[in-house]
Design an enzyme around this catalytic site. Structure first.
Site, PDB file in Angstrom:
ATOM      1  N   MET A   1       7.769   4.565   5.909  1.00  0.00           N
ATOM      2  CA  MET A   1       8.322   3.421   5.534  1.00  0.00           C
ATOM      3  C   MET A   1       9.374   3.161   4.732  1.00  0.00           C
ATOM      4  SD  MET A   1       5.870   1.711   6.849  1.00  0.00           S
ATOM      5  CE  MET A   1       6.542   0.315   6.653  1.00  0.00           C
ATOM      6  N   GLU A   2       9.720   4.171   3.755  1.00  0.00           N
ATOM      7  CA  GLU A   2      11.040   4.407   3.273  1.00  0.00           C
ATOM      8  C   GLU A   2      12.179   4.347   4.246  1.00  0.00           C
ATOM      9  OE1 GLU A   2       7.900   5.217   0.490  1.00  0.00           O
ATOM     10  OE2 GLU A   2       8.250   5.894   2.545  1.00  0.00           O
TER      11      GLU A   2
ATOM     12  N   ASP B   1      24.587 -10.273   5.999  1.00  0.00           N
ATOM     13  CA  ASP B   1      24.826 -11.083   4.941  1.00  0.00           C
ATOM     14  C   ASP B   1      26.169 -11.039   4.636  1.00  0.00           C
ATOM     15  OD1 ASP B   1      24.225 -12.740   2.473  1.00  0.00           O
ATOM     16  OD2 ASP B   1      25.123 -10.787   1.205  1.00  0.00           O
TER      17      ASP B   1
ATOM     18  N   MET C   1       0.780  -1.232  -0.001  1.00  0.00           N
ATOM     19  CA  MET C   1       0.015   0.043   0.043  1.00  0.00           C
ATOM     20  C   MET C   1       1.002   1.174  -0.046  1.00  0.00           C
ATOM     21  SD  MET C   1      -2.800  -1.200  -0.086  1.00  0.00           S
ATOM     22  CE  MET C   1      -3.573  -2.734  -0.233  1.00  0.00           C
ATOM     23  N   CYS C   2       2.220   1.027  -0.041  1.00  0.00           N
ATOM     24  CA  CYS C   2       2.957   2.438  -0.175  1.00  0.00           C
ATOM     25  C   CYS C   2       2.966   2.951  -1.546  1.00  0.00           C
ATOM     26  CB  CYS C   2       4.417   2.004   0.075  1.00  0.00           C
ATOM     27  SG  CYS C   2       4.750   1.716   1.744  1.00  0.00           S
ATOM     28  N   HIS C   3       2.948   4.388  -1.612  1.00  0.00           N
ATOM     29  CA  HIS C   3       3.199   5.074  -2.845  1.00  0.00           C
ATOM     30  C   HIS C   3       4.333   4.990  -3.532  1.00  0.00           C
ATOM     31  CE1 HIS C   3      -0.779   6.582  -0.946  1.00  0.00           C
ATOM     32  NE2 HIS C   3      -1.221   6.863  -2.122  1.00  0.00           N
TER      33      HIS C   3
END
EC number: 4.6.1.17
Length: 157
Positions: free
Chosen positions: A112-113, A127, A75-77
């Site tokens: 969110m970014e 990693d 749902m992120c733009h």
């Protein structure tokens, strides 16, 4: 009670329409910690990790992740980010702290970014170091601060 904005009239998920919102400068800063063996942190600082410069690679990974957040979180733009900055600090013993700040001039925020940038930066460190330290813990990821937009200024307490 707030209306649920991510549901359509059929009660199914939708991406919120932000076309009527004002374009403003928005900024979000998030953080995450990686707890590792003391030797692992020493080797990162000394440039003695076989896969290369851990912090340089992780920093680029975090920036790339911020730019691809809308591809990962449904749902992120898709946002035209104006800046992504990743910083590292540590306690000189066993904990690396990553801080990501993301900026945009748009109709929706970049929390969110910033959070995605932190997580992918941390996963990249993992990693690159996992061959020598599989017991690393990625922990305490959260938003530190958010500026701009309708909901205003937020500071984590």
């Amino acid at each position: 009670m707030d209306n649920l904005t991510h549901f359509n009239q059929q009660n199914r998920a939708k991406m919120v329409d932000v076309s009527e919102k004002a374009v403003t400068t928005r900024e979000a800063t998030a953080t995450v910690k990686i707890i590792m063996a003391e030797e692992t942190l020493q080797r990162i600082h000394a440039g003695q990790v076989k896969k290369g410069d851990v912090l340089a690679v992780a920093q680029v990974a975090g920036i790339m992740a911020a730019k691809k957040t809308s591809e990962l979180i449904p749902m992120c733009h898709l946002l035209p980010l104006s800046g992504v900055d990743i910083h590292f600090s540590d306690n000189q013993i066993d904990t690396l702290t990553i801080t990501a700040t993301v900026r945009v001039n748009h109709q929706t925020g970049v929390e969110m970014e910033a959070l995605t940038a932190c997580q992918i930066t941390a996963l990249t460190v993992y990693d690159m170091c996992k061959a020598m330290d599989r017991g690393m813990q990625i922990t305490d990821c959260h938003l530190i601060e958010k500026k701009g937009g309708k909901s205003g200024h937020f500071v984590y307490k």
